[in-house]
Write a protein that holds these residues in place. Sequence first.
Motif, PDB file in Angstrom:
ATOM      1  N   GLY A 342      24.700   2.620  -4.679  1.00 36.22           N
ATOM      2  CA  GLY A 342      25.268   3.223  -3.471  1.00 36.22           C
ATOM      3  C   GLY A 342      25.410   2.226  -2.339  1.00 36.22           C
ATOM      4  N   LEU A 343      25.013   2.614  -1.143  1.00 36.69           N
ATOM      5  CA  LEU A 343      25.090   1.742   0.025  1.00 36.69           C
ATOM      6  C   LEU A 343      23.958   0.737   0.062  1.00 36.69           C
ATOM      7  CD1 LEU A 343      26.045   4.333   2.806  1.00 36.69           C
ATOM      8  CD2 LEU A 343      27.552   2.630   1.753  1.00 36.69           C
ATOM      9  N   GLY A 344      22.986   0.871  -0.860  1.00 31.86           N
ATOM     10  CA  GLY A 344      21.848  -0.037  -0.875  1.00 31.86           C
ATOM     11  C   GLY A 344      20.858   0.251   0.234  1.00 31.86           C
ATOM     12  N   GLU A 345      19.775  -0.538   0.248  1.00 33.20           N
ATOM     13  CA  GLU A 345      18.785  -0.434   1.324  1.00 33.20           C
ATOM     14  C   GLU A 345      19.396  -0.967   2.625  1.00 33.20           C
ATOM     15  OE1 GLU A 345      15.806   0.066   2.570  1.00 33.20           O
ATOM     16  OE2 GLU A 345      14.387   0.508   0.985  1.00 33.20           O
ATOM     17  N   PRO A 346      19.036  -0.408   3.775  1.00 36.34           N
ATOM     18  CA  PRO A 346      18.117   0.718   3.966  1.00 36.34           C
ATOM     19  C   PRO A 346      18.781   2.087   3.889  1.00 36.34           C
ATOM     20  CG  PRO A 346      18.754  -0.159   6.090  1.00 36.34           C
ATOM     21  CD  PRO A 346      19.444  -1.014   5.053  1.00 36.34           C
ATOM     22  N   TRP A 347      20.129   2.128   3.725  1.00 35.64           N
ATOM     23  CA  TRP A 347      20.874   3.390   3.788  1.00 35.64           C
ATOM     24  C   TRP A 347      20.417   4.416   2.761  1.00 35.64           C
ATOM     25  CZ3 TRP A 347      23.909   3.351   7.987  1.00 35.64           C
ATOM     26  CH2 TRP A 347      24.377   2.125   8.462  1.00 35.64           C
ATOM     27  N   VAL A 348      20.057   3.949   1.557  1.00 34.19           N
ATOM     28  CA  VAL A 348      19.721   4.889   0.481  1.00 34.19           C
ATOM     29  C   VAL A 348      18.374   5.565   0.679  1.00 34.19           C
ATOM     30  CG1 VAL A 348      21.114   3.751  -1.281  1.00 34.19           C
ATOM     31  CG2 VAL A 348      18.764   2.976  -0.886  1.00 34.19           C
ATOM     32  N   ARG A 349      17.681   5.241   1.750  1.00 29.55           N
ATOM     33  CA  ARG A 349      16.384   5.865   2.004  1.00 29.55           C
ATOM     34  C   ARG A 349      16.492   7.045   2.970  1.00 29.55           C
ATOM     35  NH1 ARG A 349      12.242   2.336   1.384  1.00 29.55           N
ATOM     36  NH2 ARG A 349      10.858   4.076   1.866  1.00 29.55           N
ATOM     37  N   TYR A 350      17.722   7.462   3.257  1.00 31.41           N
ATOM     38  CA  TYR A 350      17.921   8.571   4.187  1.00 31.41           C
ATOM     39  C   TYR A 350      18.615   9.718   3.461  1.00 31.41           C
ATOM     40  CZ  TYR A 350      16.508   5.090   7.508  1.00 31.41           C
ATOM     41  OH  TYR A 350      15.774   4.131   8.157  1.00 31.41           O
ATOM     42  N   TYR A 351      17.876  10.819   3.334  1.00 27.68           N
ATOM     43  CA  TYR A 351      18.381  12.002   2.655  1.00 27.68           C
ATOM     44  C   TYR A 351      18.114  13.229   3.518  1.00 27.68           C
ATOM     45  CZ  TYR A 351      18.537   8.978  -1.440  1.00 27.68           C
ATOM     46  OH  TYR A 351      18.808   7.946  -2.309  1.00 27.68           O
ATOM     47  N   GLY A 352      19.050  14.157   3.496  1.00 22.73           N
ATOM     48  CA  GLY A 352      18.906  15.374   4.286  1.00 22.73           C
ATOM     49  C   GLY A 352      18.554  16.573   3.428  1.00 22.73           C
ATOM     50  N   LEU A 353      18.103  17.624   4.097  1.00 22.38           N
ATOM     51  CA  LEU A 353      17.775  18.880   3.424  1.00 22.38           C
ATOM     52  C   LEU A 353      18.969  19.821   3.474  1.00 22.38           C
ATOM     53  CD1 LEU A 353      14.197  19.396   4.865  1.00 22.38           C
ATOM     54  CD2 LEU A 353      14.777  18.953   2.475  1.00 22.38           C
ATOM     55  N   PRO A 354      19.195  20.579   2.406  1.00 26.22           N
ATOM     56  CA  PRO A 354      20.340  21.497   2.381  1.00 26.22           C
ATOM     57  C   PRO A 354      20.205  22.605   3.411  1.00 26.22           C
ATOM     58  CG  PRO A 354      18.911  21.866   0.485  1.00 26.22           C
ATOM     59  CD  PRO A 354      18.413  20.628   1.163  1.00 26.22           C
ATOM     60  N   ILE A 355      21.345  23.036   3.944  1.00 27.18           N
ATOM     61  CA  ILE A 355      21.389  24.093   4.947  1.00 27.18           C
ATOM     62  C   ILE A 355      21.526  25.419   4.226  1.00 27.18           C
ATOM     63  CG2 ILE A 355      22.649  24.963   6.950  1.00 27.18           C
ATOM     64  CD1 ILE A 355      23.578  22.071   7.423  1.00 27.18           C
ATOM     65  N   ILE A 356      20.400  26.058   4.012  1.00 31.85           N
ATOM     66  CA  ILE A 356      20.370  27.305   3.244  1.00 31.85           C
ATOM     67  C   ILE A 356      19.174  28.135   3.686  1.00 31.85           C
ATOM     68  CG2 ILE A 356      19.036  26.204   1.387  1.00 31.85           C
ATOM     69  CD1 ILE A 356      20.442  28.101  -0.574  1.00 31.85           C
ATOM     70  N   ILE A 357      19.306  29.426   3.637  1.00 35.88           N
ATOM     71  CA  ILE A 357      18.201  30.326   3.964  1.00 35.88           C
ATOM     72  C   ILE A 357      17.390  30.606   2.709  1.00 35.88           C
ATOM     73  CG2 ILE A 357      17.614  32.665   4.732  1.00 35.88           C
ATOM     74  CD1 ILE A 357      19.987  32.506   6.629  1.00 35.88           C
ATOM     75  N   ASN A 358      16.067  30.482   2.842  1.00 37.50           N
ATOM     76  CA  ASN A 358      15.123  30.694   1.738  1.00 37.50           C
ATOM     77  C   ASN A 358      15.374  29.736   0.578  1.00 37.50           C
ATOM     78  OD1 ASN A 358      13.618  32.724   2.987  1.00 37.50           O
ATOM     79  ND2 ASN A 358      15.038  34.326   2.308  1.00 37.50           N
TER      80      ASN A 358
END
Length: 629
Positions: A342-358
């Motif tokens: 992918g984009l390599g370090e340090p970019w690949v160390r940033y991940y988000g959580l899905p926007i979903i209820i429960n």
Amino acid sequence: MKFNKILLAAAMTSVLAISATSCSDDYAELNQNPANVSKADPKGLMTQAILNFQPNDYLIWYYNNKYYSRWTQMGVPTNSYDSEFTTVAETGGQGSQYISTLKYRNEIRLYIQNTGDESQRGYEAACTALTVYLGIFDSDIYGALPYTEACRYKTDGILTPKYDMVDELYDTWLTELDECIAIFQRSDIENSVTQDIAYAGDWKKWAKFANSLKLKIAVRLLAQNKDKAISIANAVASSSVGYIDSMEDDLRFCKATEAKSGSEDYVYGTGNGLTNMGLSANVCDFLLKSLDPRVRFIYTKNAFNSKVVQGFIDNKKWDKVPDCIKANVVLDDQGNFKEWGGLGEPWVRYYGLPIIINGRNNPDYTQYFSYGTDYNLPAGDSEKGYYPFSLQQEEMKRGKVDFTVPTVGINVIQDTDNNPLYTMYLTAAEVNLYLAELKLLGANLPQSAEYYYNRGVRFSVETYDALAAANKIPYYGTTYDYDKNEVSIELKKGELDAMMATETVKLTGSKAEQLEKVYLQELIHFSLQIDDQFVTARRSGYPSYTSTLLPMVRFAEVVPEAIPRRFEFGKPSKTEKMYENTLEAYEKQGFKTLGSGNSGPVYNMTGTALNTERLWQDIGAPQWGTPKN
């Protein structure tokens, strides 16, 4: 990059004891003598006002952050959204902040009245400008405030100050800021380099701050009085005193670098715990597509460095690693970690959580919320847990935070140095983004919207980099010599130009498309000013449900009309001195429903009073996720 700072002991030498305001005592200062001073010193009182200037203290991060980030979808709880999505419980850090500086302003004003010493007017004007800032901050959520008659018991015997409506407050503050600017330009006013923590006695910078502060009012007027908002912008841009247009003019400082006396909160920010939200997957995608270095300053690296990834492989738990992380891992022929894709370090160390209820209870999303169980590895006689996603960066909000490098086994690497908090309040980035927005909306400004926008975005990245360096956040300028594949996070040469050239950032397209880019950049910039981020989303309608850049998710479980746009108002007790004034203010603003129960559970699809009974400045603004343009 310069930051103003001061030793706490020096700041306090000329200030005598002034009664403190309790977190829970919202209006106590309104009805009593604001100071208990035998001999006032205006420059010392100004210093104390600056020390009390806390629009981003721990209460707003501990309580309000979880609501603002959730409702704007700029952040996701680590347990995912739940059925309490629209419910408001405890709140704090907002509503009476302006009292903490107003009482000192009035005390300096009284001193000048009694002594006739006009040379002290600069200190009065500085306190006034800070009070206007906090008044805007408090009225953003609670509307009308007791202001023009507040903290005047000592001089006028007023025990029950009237509430000023929001439109009246804005007019008052605009007038006061013009008066401040005139004072800052006077040649007969005294200054103090050592006791002015904010601008080191530079009244020219204070004048730029006061002039720029008018833009915060202008953008809040857009839903009610666009013509006036445009007029304010034109006046700000043409003013002879200028506006904040360089990082040297930012209101951005550290209050103290050493504690000689008093509370360490002044030195290290809040000194208390915070509620840190997870990075939203949609925000993460937008930042990475934009090659935006701010993702590294606003959020944390996740715990899956290459050695941790190999640790999961060695412990035969590769199947437990989330798919998003696997997608950026290149394995060798033996199935071991080879390199980052992918984009390599340090970019690949940033991940988000899905926007979903429960989401935590949804089998399709449990891999994102299984920390504490699936993401553990043995470490001697116990286990270590690893977070696969990124959190809001705590060390950009408070000092005295220890950091532990994610390691495998019993190896422990820690950064336990205590660092004072450096933070920002009004910056060239914010000012230029406002000018870009107002130019697109019709303001007659000397430069193009693209000019202001490009400056605003560049200033924002550079400001975050400067703050990250000053706050010594994890991985800034270091990799801790643990993982050879680790890359430090400071701004690298050429990154800013690469970001500005991406299609997600470049100011192109129709006027509506350009406005969206301006608003999205404002939202990102306000990640450390959570009230302003919330207000920007509320007044603009962005993020949008139909966006192709940074979309808001429309939930099946909740209608937009159920998402609050303000907090609840507590029903006053009949024994309170302000009982009649408070009820009258609620009635004037159209607030019929008071106390608890205004918000309601997420599954109530009928809307809530916290959405429909709007503050004056919010009347006519677009609904969540549905910008008017």
